[in-house]
Write a protein that holds these residues in place. Structure first.
Motif, short mmCIF file in Angstrom:
data_model
loop_
_atom_site.label_atom_id
_atom_site.label_comp_id
_atom_site.label_asym_id
_atom_site.label_seq_id
_atom_site.Cartn_x
_atom_site.Cartn_y
_atom_site.Cartn_z
N GLY A 1 39.87 43.87 42.93
CA GLY A 1 38.74 43.94 42.02
C GLY A 1 38.43 42.60 41.38
N MET A 2 39.46 41.88 40.99
CA MET A 2 39.25 40.60 40.35
C MET A 2 38.66 39.59 41.33
SD MET A 2 41.79 38.68 37.73
CE MET A 2 42.78 37.71 38.82
N CYS A 3 39.14 39.58 42.55
CA CYS A 3 38.60 38.66 43.57
C CYS A 3 37.11 38.92 43.81
CB CYS A 3 39.36 38.79 44.88
SG CYS A 3 40.99 38.07 44.82
N VAL A 4 36.75 40.17 43.97
CA VAL A 4 35.34 40.52 44.21
C VAL A 4 34.48 40.15 43.02
CG1 VAL A 4 33.75 42.47 44.50
CG2 VAL A 4 35.82 42.34 45.87
N ASP A 5 34.90 40.55 41.81
CA ASP A 5 34.09 40.30 40.62
C ASP A 5 33.90 38.82 40.36
OD1 ASP A 5 33.81 43.00 40.24
OD2 ASP A 5 35.25 43.14 38.60
N LEU A 6 34.95 38.04 40.50
CA LEU A 6 34.83 36.60 40.21
C LEU A 6 34.06 35.86 41.30
CD1 LEU A 6 38.33 35.86 38.64
CD2 LEU A 6 36.18 36.43 37.50
N THR A 7 34.18 36.31 42.54
CA THR A 7 33.45 35.68 43.64
C THR A 7 31.95 35.93 43.52
OG1 THR A 7 35.36 35.92 45.10
CG2 THR A 7 33.23 35.54 46.15
N LEU A 8 31.58 37.14 43.16
CA LEU A 8 30.17 37.51 43.09
C LEU A 8 29.54 37.27 41.72
CD1 LEU A 8 30.26 40.80 45.18
CD2 LEU A 8 29.59 38.51 45.92
N PHE A 9 30.30 36.73 40.77
CA PHE A 9 29.81 36.56 39.41
C PHE A 9 28.50 35.78 39.31
CE2 PHE A 9 29.46 34.83 35.19
CZ PHE A 9 29.69 35.95 34.42
N PRO A 10 28.35 34.63 39.99
CA PRO A 10 27.06 33.90 39.87
C PRO A 10 25.86 34.74 40.32
CG PRO A 10 28.73 32.50 40.86
CD PRO A 10 29.31 33.88 40.78
N LEU A 11 26.02 35.53 41.37
CA LEU A 11 24.92 36.39 41.82
C LEU A 11 24.60 37.46 40.78
CD1 LEU A 11 25.87 36.90 45.58
CD2 LEU A 11 24.07 35.44 44.63
N ASP A 12 25.63 37.97 40.14
CA ASP A 12 25.45 38.97 39.09
C ASP A 12 24.69 38.37 37.91
OD1 ASP A 12 25.98 41.64 38.02
OD2 ASP A 12 27.27 40.59 36.59
N THR A 13 25.00 37.13 37.57
CA THR A 13 24.30 36.45 36.47
C THR A 13 22.82 36.30 36.80
OG1 THR A 13 26.30 35.24 35.86
CG2 THR A 13 24.21 34.36 35.05
N ILE A 14 22.52 35.87 38.01
CA ILE A 14 21.13 35.70 38.43
C ILE A 14 20.39 37.04 38.36
CG2 ILE A 14 19.64 35.17 40.41
CD1 ILE A 14 21.76 32.99 41.14
N SER B 1 49.35 50.29 44.13
CA SER B 1 47.96 50.61 43.76
C SER B 1 47.50 49.77 42.59
CB SER B 1 47.82 52.09 43.40
OG SER B 1 48.03 52.90 44.51
N LEU B 2 48.37 49.61 41.62
CA LEU B 2 48.04 48.85 40.43
C LEU B 2 47.76 47.38 40.76
CD1 LEU B 2 48.12 49.16 37.20
CD2 LEU B 2 50.35 48.05 37.42
N VAL B 3 48.67 46.75 41.47
CA VAL B 3 48.55 45.32 41.76
C VAL B 3 47.47 45.05 42.81
CG1 VAL B 3 49.78 43.30 42.66
CG2 VAL B 3 50.92 44.84 41.06
N ALA B 4 47.50 45.79 43.90
CA ALA B 4 46.50 45.57 44.96
C ALA B 4 45.09 45.86 44.47
CB ALA B 4 46.82 46.42 46.19
N GLY B 5 44.93 46.96 43.76
CA GLY B 5 43.61 47.31 43.23
C GLY B 5 43.12 46.28 42.23
N GLY B 6 43.99 45.86 41.32
CA GLY B 6 43.61 44.86 40.32
C GLY B 6 43.24 43.53 40.95
N CYS B 7 44.04 43.08 41.90
CA CYS B 7 43.76 41.79 42.56
C CYS B 7 42.46 41.86 43.37
CB CYS B 7 44.93 41.39 43.47
SG CYS B 7 46.39 40.86 42.56
#
Length: 166
Positions: free
Chosen positions: A17-30, A9-15
């Motif tokens: 979440g990080m993939c989603v957040d970093l992938t969508l980061f430019p859209l979040d900035t806009i 849960s720790l590793v899968a959840g963390g990975c």
């Protein structure tokens, strides 16, 4: 929940979440700049689209990991006490507790990230220091209550919908 499930849960959840957040980061900035009181272009427009990325990257893994560990632990804790027809309530409670705990990490990360996105001339560290100097530790938790309410509502609905479908 045994040690293997906890680690998964720790590793899968963390990975995840990080993939989603970093992938969508430019859209979040806009989105953040579109909502800025300064206006989109004064807040940076398309310039410095990755401003605030360090705070998102630092907070993303622990935020998602804490959510999934809390969620799975709560489900595991209540699984022996609840009847099958109460499974959706167990999942809703687990999701709500997961969000409450995860928001302890998410909200300060979001505060620093959004302020950096709206002021791309400042780096993440400077925004963090400014927030602490001007507002104190409480400034990092501005909006905690409303964020918890929003996230709990979404998590509870989605976890009960998943239970209903499967």
């Amino acid at each position: 929940m045994d040690r293997r499930e906890f680690t998964a849960s720790l590793v899968a959840g963390g990975c995840a979440g990080m993939c989603v957040d970093l992938t969508l980061f430019p859209l979040d900035t806009i989105k953040t700049r579109l909502q800025s009181q300064q206006g989109f272009y004064k807040a940076g427009g398309f310039r410095g689209i990755y401003a605030g990325l360090p705070s998102a990257a630092i907070g993303s893994f622990p935020n998602a990991a804490v959510f999934f560990v809390t969620y799975e632990s709560t489900k595991s804790l209540f699984s022996g006490y609840s009847a099958t027809n109460l499974a959706p309530i167990t999942h809703m409670l687990a999701a709500s507790l997961g969000e409450i705990v995860a928001c302890l990490i998410r909200v300060p990360t979001e505060v620093v990230k959004q302020r950096t996105q709206a002021s791309p001339s400042l780096n993440t560290y400077r925004v963090l220091l400014n927030t602490l100097q001007e507002e104190g530790f409480r400034g990092l938790y501005r909006g905690y209550g409303s964020t918890v309410l929003r996230e709990d509502f979404v998590s509870s609905l989605s976890s009960s919908a998943i239970d209903f479908l499967f």
